[in-house]
Scaffold this motif. Structure first.
Motif, PDB file in Angstrom:
ATOM      1  N   LYS A  90     -37.370  30.458  -1.729  1.00 15.55           N
ATOM      2  CA  LYS A  90     -37.167  30.075  -3.086  1.00 15.55           C
ATOM      3  C   LYS A  90     -38.572  29.620  -3.387  1.00 15.55           C
ATOM      4  O   LYS A  90     -39.167  29.869  -4.637  1.00 15.55           O
ATOM      5  N   ILE A  91     -39.355  28.735  -2.579  1.00 15.53           N
ATOM      6  CA  ILE A  91     -40.451  28.234  -2.889  1.00 15.53           C
ATOM      7  C   ILE A  91     -41.454  29.286  -3.134  1.00 15.53           C
ATOM      8  O   ILE A  91     -42.402  29.214  -4.109  1.00 15.53           O
ATOM      9  N   ILE A  94     -41.184  31.119  -6.103  1.00 16.13           N
ATOM     10  CA  ILE A  94     -41.549  30.208  -7.314  1.00 16.13           C
ATOM     11  C   ILE A  94     -43.094  30.262  -7.511  1.00 16.13           C
ATOM     12  O   ILE A  94     -43.802  30.208  -8.530  1.00 16.13           O
ATOM     13  N   ASP A  95     -43.631  30.066  -6.318  1.00 12.74           N
ATOM     14  CA  ASP A  95     -45.214  30.189  -6.216  1.00 12.74           C
ATOM     15  C   ASP A  95     -45.771  31.452  -6.615  1.00 12.74           C
ATOM     16  O   ASP A  95     -46.679  31.336  -7.422  1.00 12.74           O
ATOM     17  N   ARG A  97     -44.452  33.387  -8.893  1.00 15.73           N
ATOM     18  CA  ARG A  97     -44.307  33.347 -10.540  1.00 15.73           C
ATOM     19  C   ARG A  97     -45.187  32.479 -11.124  1.00 15.73           C
ATOM     20  O   ARG A  97     -45.770  32.905 -12.186  1.00 15.73           O
ATOM     21  N   ILE A  98     -45.517  31.353 -10.621  1.00 13.75           N
ATOM     22  CA  ILE A  98     -46.609  30.570 -10.803  1.00 13.75           C
ATOM     23  C   ILE A  98     -48.003  31.148 -11.021  1.00 13.75           C
ATOM     24  O   ILE A  98     -48.547  31.228 -12.131  1.00 13.75           O
ATOM     25  N   LEU A 101     -48.076  33.931 -13.976  1.00 15.74           N
ATOM     26  CA  LEU A 101     -48.175  33.226 -15.277  1.00 15.74           C
ATOM     27  C   LEU A 101     -49.494  32.496 -15.487  1.00 15.74           C
ATOM     28  O   LEU A 101     -50.061  32.596 -16.426  1.00 15.74           O
TER      29      LEU A 101
ATOM     30  N   ILE B  94     -45.823  30.126 -22.058  1.00 17.96           N
ATOM     31  CA  ILE B  94     -46.165  30.474 -20.526  1.00 17.96           C
ATOM     32  C   ILE B  94     -46.522  28.975 -19.968  1.00 17.96           C
ATOM     33  O   ILE B  94     -46.083  28.828 -18.762  1.00 17.96           O
ATOM     34  N   ARG B  97     -43.321  27.645 -19.232  1.00 21.50           N
ATOM     35  CA  ARG B  97     -42.734  28.172 -17.847  1.00 21.50           C
ATOM     36  C   ARG B  97     -43.258  27.567 -16.706  1.00 21.50           C
ATOM     37  O   ARG B  97     -42.586  27.221 -15.541  1.00 21.50           O
ATOM     38  N   ILE B  98     -44.595  27.478 -16.708  1.00 20.01           N
ATOM     39  CA  ILE B  98     -45.346  27.044 -15.454  1.00 20.01           C
ATOM     40  C   ILE B  98     -45.013  25.799 -14.948  1.00 20.01           C
ATOM     41  O   ILE B  98     -44.614  25.366 -14.145  1.00 20.01           O
ATOM     42  N   LEU B 101     -41.509  25.558 -13.557  1.00 19.81           N
ATOM     43  CA  LEU B 101     -41.608  25.941 -12.193  1.00 19.81           C
ATOM     44  C   LEU B 101     -42.450  25.166 -11.208  1.00 19.81           C
ATOM     45  O   LEU B 101     -41.880  25.013 -10.115  1.00 19.81           O
ATOM     46  N   GLU B 102     -43.297  24.407 -11.606  1.00 15.02           N
ATOM     47  CA  GLU B 102     -43.854  23.342 -10.979  1.00 15.02           C
ATOM     48  C   GLU B 102     -43.067  22.385 -10.533  1.00 15.02           C
ATOM     49  O   GLU B 102     -42.822  21.802  -9.356  1.00 15.02           O
ATOM     50  N   MET B 104     -39.657  22.547 -10.308  1.00 13.16           N
ATOM     51  CA  MET B 104     -38.643  23.127  -9.575  1.00 13.16           C
ATOM     52  C   MET B 104     -39.346  23.075  -8.096  1.00 13.16           C
ATOM     53  O   MET B 104     -38.865  22.949  -7.116  1.00 13.16           O
ATOM     54  N   LYS B 105     -40.727  23.508  -8.062  1.00 13.27           N
ATOM     55  CA  LYS B 105     -41.399  23.483  -6.604  1.00 13.27           C
ATOM     56  C   LYS B 105     -41.621  22.044  -6.024  1.00 13.27           C
ATOM     57  O   LYS B 105     -41.310  22.032  -4.797  1.00 13.27           O
ATOM     58  N   LEU B 108     -38.036  21.320  -4.523  1.00  9.96           N
ATOM     59  CA  LEU B 108     -37.694  22.232  -3.365  1.00  9.96           C
ATOM     60  C   LEU B 108     -38.778  21.613  -2.168  1.00  9.96           C
ATOM     61  O   LEU B 108     -38.044  21.484  -1.137  1.00  9.96           O
ATOM     62  N   ALA B 109     -40.034  21.575  -2.520  1.00 15.91           N
ATOM     63  CA  ALA B 109     -40.810  20.972  -1.571  1.00 15.91           C
ATOM     64  C   ALA B 109     -40.434  19.667  -0.691  1.00 15.91           C
ATOM     65  O   ALA B 109     -40.464  19.624   0.397  1.00 15.91           O
TER      66      ALA B 109
END
Lengths: 135, 135
Positions: A90-91, A94-95, A97-98, A101, B94, B97-98, B101-102, B104-105, B108-109
Motif C-alpha cells: 500500500k505504501i 501511494i508513492d 500515485r504521489i 500527481l 492535485i 490529493r497529494i 496521500l502524504e 496516509m503514507k 502507514l510508514a
DNA sequence: ATTGAGTCTATACTATACTTTAAGGTATAG
DNA sequence: CTATACCTTAAAGTATAGTATAGACTCAAT
C-alpha cells in the motif's frame, strides 16, 4: 445496552444503516444475531470493527483490502508478516500515485505561469501546449 | 487520406473504436460526416483533438473538464482567463490529493517500521493501531 | 455470390463505495 | 388502535472512464 439495532449502531458509529447493510454484503461485518422478525442485532464490538474500517480507509486501504486485513486480524494464527506485506504494498501504491500527481502538478504549473490570463483563447499557451503537433 | 473510418482513426490514434463512440456520446469529438450507410468519417484534425484529450488526461483533467477546455478552445472569443482559472483549480485539486496521500503514507510508514513482520497477528502493532479504543 | 472484416446501435458490464427507492413488515407510544 | 418511527429485501442510481456483447448491416475481395 449490549445489543444494538442497525439504526442505533448507525448513530453510534456515524455510519449509515444502508452502509452497514452494504458492508455486510461485502463481508466486512455481520450482526451477531437476528430477532424473530429478522431485525439485525449487533454487539458493542461492532463499533470497534467499524472504527477499524474507518481508520484503514483513512490510510488508503480499499474495502477489499480491509476485508483481507480483518480476516487476518480475526485469526491469530495468521502471520503478522502478511499484514506487514499488505502495508508495504500500500505504501508503494501511494508513492506511485504521489509521483504521478507531482508530475501532473509540474506540468500544469509550467503552463499556468506562461498564461497571461487575458485575451482570446486563440493565444492561450495552455491550449497551445495541449494542441502541439509534436509528440 | 483525408477521411478516416472509425477503425482507421482508432489505429492511428491508439484509442479504441468503442472509446471513440463513447467520446462522441460525451460530446468530445464528432465525425465530420457520415457515409450513406451511416459509417462515421473523420478528418485528420480528429487525431489532433484526440491528442489534446490524451494530454489533458495526463495532466489530470477529467473528461468533463476536457469537454470544457475543448469548448473554450473551439471558440476564440472565449477568454484565456477561463482556461487559466480551470488550470489553477486543477492544480489546487492535485495539491490537496497529494497532501492526503502524504498523510496516509506517513501513517502507514510509522506502522510499518514498528511491525516485526513475524509472529501472530495478535501481536501485530499495525492491527493494534487500527483497533485502538481511543479516538 | 459468398466470405470475412469492419461498422452500426443499444444495452449491459467492469471497478469502487455507497445512496436511493419501492413495497412492505414490526415495534412502540399515546 | 393507530400513528409513526424503524426495520426488511431487492433493485436501481451515482460518479468515472471506459470495455464488451448481441444482432444487424456494409464493404471489399474472391
Amino acid at each position: 445496552m449490549r445489543d444494538l439495532t442497525i439504526g442505533n449502531l448507525a448513530k453510534q458509529s456515524g455510519v449509515s444503516a444502508e452502509t452497514l447493510r452494504y458492508y455486510e454484503r461485502r463481508g466486512l461485518i455481520t450482526p451477531s444475531q437476528r430477532t424473530a422478525s429478522g431485525y439485525r442485532l449487533y454487539q458493542t464490538d461492532a463499533s470497534q470493527r467499524l472504527r477499524f474500517i474507518r481508520r484503514a480507509q483513512a490510510l488508503g486501504f480499499s474495502l477489499d483490502e480491509i476485508s483481507e486485513l480483518l480476516s487476518l486480524s480475526d485469526d491469530p494464527n495468521q502471520s503478522a508478516a502478511a499484514v506487514k506485506q499488505l502495508t508495504r504494498t500500500k505504501i508503494q501504491d501511494i508513492d506511485l500515485r504521489i509521483r504521478d500527481l507531482e508530475r501532473m502538478k509540474q506540468g500544469l504549473a509550467a503552463l499556468e505561469t506562461h498564461c497571461p490570463g487575458h485575451g482570446s483563447t486563440r493565444d492561450c499557451p495552455i491550449l497551445g501546449a495541449l494542441n502541439r503537433d509534436d509528440d
